[in-house]
Scaffold this motif. Structure first.
Motif, PDB file in Angstrom:
ATOM      1  N   GLU A  72       0.820  -1.124   0.013  1.00 34.09           N
ATOM      2  CA  GLU A  72       0.027  -0.125  -0.018  1.00 34.09           C
ATOM      3  C   GLU A  72       0.931   1.342   0.022  1.00 34.09           C
ATOM      4  N   THR A 121      -1.714  12.789  -6.006  1.00 31.94           N
ATOM      5  CA  THR A 121      -3.054  12.986  -6.540  1.00 31.94           C
ATOM      6  C   THR A 121      -3.061  13.010  -8.123  1.00 31.94           C
ATOM      7  N   THR A 161      -1.312   8.791 -12.117  1.00 28.25           N
ATOM      8  CA  THR A 161      -2.324   7.379 -12.662  1.00 28.25           C
ATOM      9  C   THR A 161      -2.042   6.145 -12.439  1.00 28.25           C
ATOM     10  N   ARG A 162      -2.492   5.180 -12.610  1.00 27.34           N
ATOM     11  CA  ARG A 162      -2.151   3.636 -12.448  1.00 27.34           C
ATOM     12  C   ARG A 162      -0.996   3.555 -13.261  1.00 27.34           C
ATOM     13  N   ILE A 220       2.204   4.976 -11.748  1.00 26.60           N
ATOM     14  CA  ILE A 220       2.571   4.475 -10.551  1.00 26.60           C
ATOM     15  C   ILE A 220       3.483   3.172 -10.896  1.00 26.60           C
ATOM     16  N   VAL A 266      -2.166  -2.703 -10.551  1.00 24.63           N
ATOM     17  CA  VAL A 266      -2.191  -1.368  -9.544  1.00 24.63           C
ATOM     18  C   VAL A 266      -3.702  -0.995  -9.423  1.00 24.63           C
ATOM     19  N   ARG A 267      -4.114  -0.829  -8.404  1.00 24.81           N
ATOM     20  CA  ARG A 267      -5.319  -0.274  -7.890  1.00 24.81           C
ATOM     21  C   ARG A 267      -5.385   1.007  -7.139  1.00 24.81           C
ATOM     22  N   THR A 268      -6.334   2.040  -7.342  1.00 21.07           N
ATOM     23  CA  THR A 268      -6.017   3.192  -6.726  1.00 21.07           C
ATOM     24  C   THR A 268      -7.486   3.551  -6.025  1.00 21.07           C
ATOM     25  N   ARG A 269      -7.360   4.435  -5.013  1.00 23.10           N
ATOM     26  CA  ARG A 269      -8.783   5.091  -4.694  1.00 23.10           C
ATOM     27  C   ARG A 269      -8.340   6.375  -3.925  1.00 23.10           C
ATOM     28  N   LYS A 307      -4.467  10.202  -2.568  1.00 21.18           N
ATOM     29  CA  LYS A 307      -4.705   8.932  -3.388  1.00 21.18           C
ATOM     30  C   LYS A 307      -3.943   7.810  -2.615  1.00 21.18           C
ATOM     31  N   ALA A 326      -2.789   3.696  -3.317  1.00 23.28           N
ATOM     32  CA  ALA A 326      -2.615   2.723  -4.360  1.00 23.28           C
ATOM     33  C   ALA A 326      -2.093   1.509  -3.807  1.00 23.28           C
ATOM     34  N   TYR A 327      -2.948   0.450  -4.181  1.00 24.60           N
ATOM     35  CA  TYR A 327      -2.517  -0.797  -3.904  1.00 24.60           C
ATOM     36  C   TYR A 327      -1.900  -1.704  -4.997  1.00 24.60           C
TER      37      TYR A 327
END
Length: 149
Positions: free
Chosen positions: A40, A45, A48-49, A52, A67-70, A92, A94-95
């Motif tokens: 994590e 912010t 983008t994926r 990253i 890559v997952r983001t929220r 933001k 990122a996982y």
């Protein structure tokens, strides 16, 4: 990608330019339990994926599968005296999923054994100091401790 100003072109010497991104990543512990190959990050912010993934692969040579983001909302606080409400900036999260054979574990910076040994050592030093104090002041009953030399 970068907003830095570079020196103007001058004839003769080659131009020494290093392109540095304005992005940043901050490694954090999981807020909820995750598999060992998921890491994590709190990221800029604007990232983008794809940014990253490229950042981790190109700069740190870390293989990335997914890559997952929220976007997480910042906390709100109310001032105790005046009553106005303030809100922290959104950030933001990122996982990043690593390949199955890779696992990330935070290093143990403060091992428990070292703390226990240091505590025992400081306790022994305090006992020795107290014994010396008692030995110095045994023939002066009633004199305060700060009145010694």
């Amino acid at each position: 990608m970068s907003t830095r100003w570079y020196p103007l072109y001058q004839r003769g010497n080659p131009q020494l330019r290093i392109l540095l991104p304005n992005f940043w990543l901050k490694l954090v512990r999981h807020s909820v339990p995750q598999p060992p190959n998921v890491v994590e990050f709190i990221v800029s912010t604007e990232m983008t994926r794809i940014d990253i993934k490229n950042y981790l692969e190109k700069i740190y040579n870390v293989p990335v599968v997914n890559v997952r983001t929220r976007i997480a909302m910042g906390k709100t606080h109310q001032d105790k005296l005046k009553g106005y409400i303030t809100k922290d900036d959104d950030y933001k999260v990122a996982y990043v999923t690593l390949p199955r054979e890779h696992a990330f574990k935070f290093p143990d910076i403060f091992p428990k054994m070292d703390r226990e040994e240091k505590d025992k050592k400081s306790l022994e030093e305090a006992k020795e100091g107290y014994k010396k104090y008692i030995e110095r002041s045994k023939d002066r009953p009633g004199a305060p401790g700060w009145f010694s030399f």
